[in-house]
Scaffold this active site. Sequence first.
Site, PDB file in Angstrom:
ATOM      1  N   HIS A   1       5.814   5.705  -1.654  1.00  0.00           N
ATOM      2  CA  HIS A   1       6.538   4.454  -1.862  1.00  0.00           C
ATOM      3  C   HIS A   1       5.697   3.291  -1.354  1.00  0.00           C
ATOM      4  CE1 HIS A   1       7.328   5.267   2.361  1.00  0.00           C
ATOM      5  NE2 HIS A   1       7.559   3.970   2.490  1.00  0.00           N
TER       6      HIS A   1
ATOM      7  N   HIS B   1       0.840  -1.191   0.000  1.00  0.00           N
ATOM      8  CA  HIS B   1       0.000   0.000   0.000  1.00  0.00           C
ATOM      9  C   HIS B   1       0.880   1.247   0.000  1.00  0.00           C
ATOM     10  CE1 HIS B   1       1.028  -0.620   4.230  1.00  0.00           C
ATOM     11  NE2 HIS B   1       0.931   0.697   4.331  1.00  0.00           N
TER      12      HIS B   1
END
Length: 193
Positions: A130, A42
Site C-alpha cells: 500500500h 512509497h
Amino acid sequence: MRLFAALWPPAEAVAELARFTRPLTRLPGAGDLRWTRPESWHFTLSFYGEVSEEQTDDLAARLARAAHRAGGPVPMRLGAGGRFGDRALWAGVHQDTDRAALARLAAATTAAGRRAGVFPADAHPSFRPHLTLARARNRGTTDLRPYVVQLEPFAGSSWSARELLLVRSEPPTSGVPGEQPRYVPVGRWPLGG
C-alpha cells in the site's frame, strides 16, 4: 537511524494518483486527516526501525544481494485503495503479471533484516502492499469509508519498479504541527542487476 526498505513509484504514476486524489482533500472531514506529500509516497517492503551503523552496513550488503536475485523489474500499477481501520487511508497496487513478485521481494527484504540482526528470529512482519495517502489526526474521529469509495475507480497506468531502496526516515524537527518526516535514500540497488 530509522530505516526501511522500499520501492518508489515513478513521477508519472505519482502525478496521476495526485490528480485523482486532490478532490479527496476537499471532502467533509478531510481536515481531520494528515495528508502525505506525493513526493514521499512509497511502498514499504520492510520497516527496520532503529538500526546501528554496524547493522546498516550488513543490512545494505544483504539488500544488495536480495535486489540482485529479484529477477528484474517488478511490474505494477496503482489502483483503488483501502483503509487500516480508522487510522490510515491508502492506495493499492495491482500486478498484472507475476503477482507474487512483490511479495517475494518483501520476504527477501525481511529475511535480509533478520539475518542482519534487525528483526528477531521469531518476528513475522506482515506485508500488505500500500501507499499511505493520509493518517487520522485523532483515531476514531474520521470515517475513512467514503474516501475508500472515492478511490475505488482509480486505475493507474502500468509501470515497473526498477530499484530497491534502503531509506532513512528523519523525524520532523521544527515542532510545527503536521510536519512530516523526511525520507533520504541511503542505498539503492537495481532489481535483477
